[in-house]
Design a protein around this motif. Structure first.
Motif, PDB file in Angstrom:
ATOM      1  N   ASN A   1       9.781   2.298   1.192  1.00  0.00           N
ATOM      2  CA  ASN A   1       9.068   2.654  -0.038  1.00  0.00           C
ATOM      3  C   ASN A   1       9.989   2.591  -1.253  1.00  0.00           C
TER       4      ASN A   1
ATOM      5  N   CYS B   1       4.343  -7.976   3.403  1.00  0.00           N
ATOM      6  CA  CYS B   1       3.614  -6.819   2.882  1.00  0.00           C
ATOM      7  C   CYS B   1       3.052  -5.970   4.020  1.00  0.00           C
ATOM      8  N   LYS B   2       2.493  -6.639   5.027  1.00  0.00           N
ATOM      9  CA  LYS B   2       1.939  -5.890   6.158  1.00  0.00           C
ATOM     10  C   LYS B   2       3.038  -5.166   6.931  1.00  0.00           C
TER      11      LYS B   2
ATOM     12  N   LEU C   1       4.064  -2.085   4.910  1.00  0.00           N
ATOM     13  CA  LEU C   1       3.032  -1.066   5.080  1.00  0.00           C
ATOM     14  C   LEU C   1       3.132  -0.423   6.457  1.00  0.00           C
TER      15      LEU C   1
ATOM     16  N   GLN D   1       5.989   2.010   6.519  1.00  0.00           N
ATOM     17  CA  GLN D   1       5.652   3.203   5.750  1.00  0.00           C
ATOM     18  C   GLN D   1       4.765   4.135   6.550  1.00  0.00           C
ATOM     19  N   ARG D   2       3.763   3.591   7.217  1.00  0.00           N
ATOM     20  CA  ARG D   2       2.813   4.421   7.947  1.00  0.00           C
ATOM     21  C   ARG D   2       3.427   4.994   9.226  1.00  0.00           C
TER      22      ARG D   2
ATOM     23  N   ASN E   1      -0.804   2.063  14.120  1.00  0.00           N
ATOM     24  CA  ASN E   1      -0.552   1.359  12.870  1.00  0.00           C
ATOM     25  C   ASN E   1      -0.404  -0.141  13.040  1.00  0.00           C
TER      26      ASN E   1
ATOM     27  N   PRO F   1      -3.183  -2.253   9.823  1.00  0.00           N
ATOM     28  CA  PRO F   1      -2.886  -3.283   8.825  1.00  0.00           C
ATOM     29  C   PRO F   1      -3.681  -4.563   9.003  1.00  0.00           C
TER      30      PRO F   1
ATOM     31  N   TYR G   1      -3.245  -8.802   2.105  1.00  0.00           N
ATOM     32  CA  TYR G   1      -2.273  -8.763   1.028  1.00  0.00           C
ATOM     33  C   TYR G   1      -1.979 -10.169   0.541  1.00  0.00           C
TER      34      TYR G   1
ATOM     35  N   SER H   1      -2.631  -5.562  -3.154  1.00  0.00           N
ATOM     36  CA  SER H   1      -3.532  -5.240  -2.061  1.00  0.00           C
ATOM     37  C   SER H   1      -4.972  -5.442  -2.491  1.00  0.00           C
TER      38      SER H   1
END
Length: 336
Positions: A79, A99-100, A103, A106-107, A161, A165, A170, A191
């Motif tokens: 992040n 991008c995926k 993400l 992050q998750r 997760n 995604p 994205y 997004s």
């Protein structure tokens, strides 16, 4: 026409300067969070790894905290670093796969942070509970199954997760964004809501487990406060004037976990409110998105310093490995 054009250019320059100033400010905030968070978590992680190397084992509480620092580091790196680069002018530098993946990290980090903090709270409640309580049968089992529950948390969040995604699309450039009504500009990625993510899927996979774990944390925290209060009342009748009333190591550990859990729940609730505002808003504003991202990194940054403050054996600097690597030799000399 000349005056109008000159005025327009002047206004454009002023707006450009303001945008540059706000981007620089947000870059400094994210950079400060990233540096402080990485130093704190890596210092804590090194402490636990070094302790495991020298002692050959970690106590269950230390094992949970070690995994919490790993989760916090994932959140900060996935992040803080992209947000800092984006604020400094490096826009949309990730591909769709990149991008995926960001993400996903992050998750997973956020989920493991919730899971580890909840497990820590539950474990400490079981540990300090009296032998005549409803927790007594779990005291021995808790010590045996900490490794299992930590592994289960990692497997669960990594699996869940991987599914989520796939429903999010994205893009890495703005020209794809034409005729799109709902989008979220993260700075490093764009997004698009392609309406394949239903509310029920998101709630079942993400929201319900997080809310349930947060509720469990609040309940176990209340139990810890009640147990500590009962213990303090009992000890007051036993203590004589000659006995030190300094809190025991277990009480100090419980208090540090309570502070950690309260801090987590506070930041989590605030972050959830801002995430809900983004989810309910079409094309959310720049300030709303950036504020949400800043808040989401706050707990991973603050938590290691809270633990260091409560535990004097934990190093306060990331380069304390120099002192630690020398300490075994010094210890041997003293023994000899």
């Amino acid at each position: 026409m000349v005056v109008g054009k000159a005025t327009f250019i002047k206004i454009e320059n002023v707006l450009s300067d303001r945008m540059a100033s706000r981007n620089l400010a947000i870059a400094i905030i994210f950079l400060s969070q990233t540096i402080a968070g990485i130093l704190g978590n890596f210092s804590l992680l090194h402490h636990y790894v070094f302790h495991f190397h020298t002692e050959g084992r970690l106590r269950p509480r230390e094992l949970i905290l070690m995994h919490l620092t790993v989760a916090n580091s994932l959140v900060i790196l996935s992040n803080g670093v992209p947000q800092t680069l984006a604020a400094l002018g490096l826009k949309y530098f990730f591909s769709e796969i990149g991008c995926k993946f960001i993400l996903y990290l992050q998750r997973v980090g956020r989920g493991m942070s919730i899971g580890s903090t909840c497990l820590l709270s539950v474990f400490q409640t079981i540990t300090i509970s009296p032998m005549n309580s409803c927790w007594k049968d779990l005291k021995v089992r808790a010590l045996k199954y900490v490794d299992f529950f930590i592994s289960l948390c990692w497997i669960q969040y990594m699996s869940v997760n991987l599914i989520f995604p796939a429903y999010v699309f994205y893009v890495s450039s703005k020209w794809h964004m034409k005729n799109i009504t709902k989008k979220l500009d993260l700075g490093y990625c764009l997004s698009i809501d392609n309406e394949t993510v239903t509310v029920s899927i998101y709630a079942a996979l993400i929201v319900v487990p997080e809310v349930s774990l947060s509720g469990l944390m609040i309940w176990t925290s209340g139990c810890m406060v009640f147990i500590l209060h009962r213990h303090k009342q009992r000890v007051q009748h036993i203590h004589s004037t000659n006995v030190s009333r300094r809190p025991s190591a277990e009480s100090r550990a419980t208090q540090s976990i309570l502070v950690l859990v309260i801090t987590f729940v506070s930041f989590y609730l605030l972050s959830s409110i801002f995430h809900a505002c983004i989810a309910l808003t079409y094309n959310p504003s720049w300030w709303l998105v950036k504020t949400t991202e800043v808040i989401s990194v706050c707990f991973p940054v603050v938590s290691p310093f809270l633990l260091m403050r409560q535990d004097s054996t934990v190093p306060t600097l990331c380069f304390s490995w120099i002192r630690n690597t020398k300490s075994p030799n010094l210890t041997r000399k003293n023994v000899n």
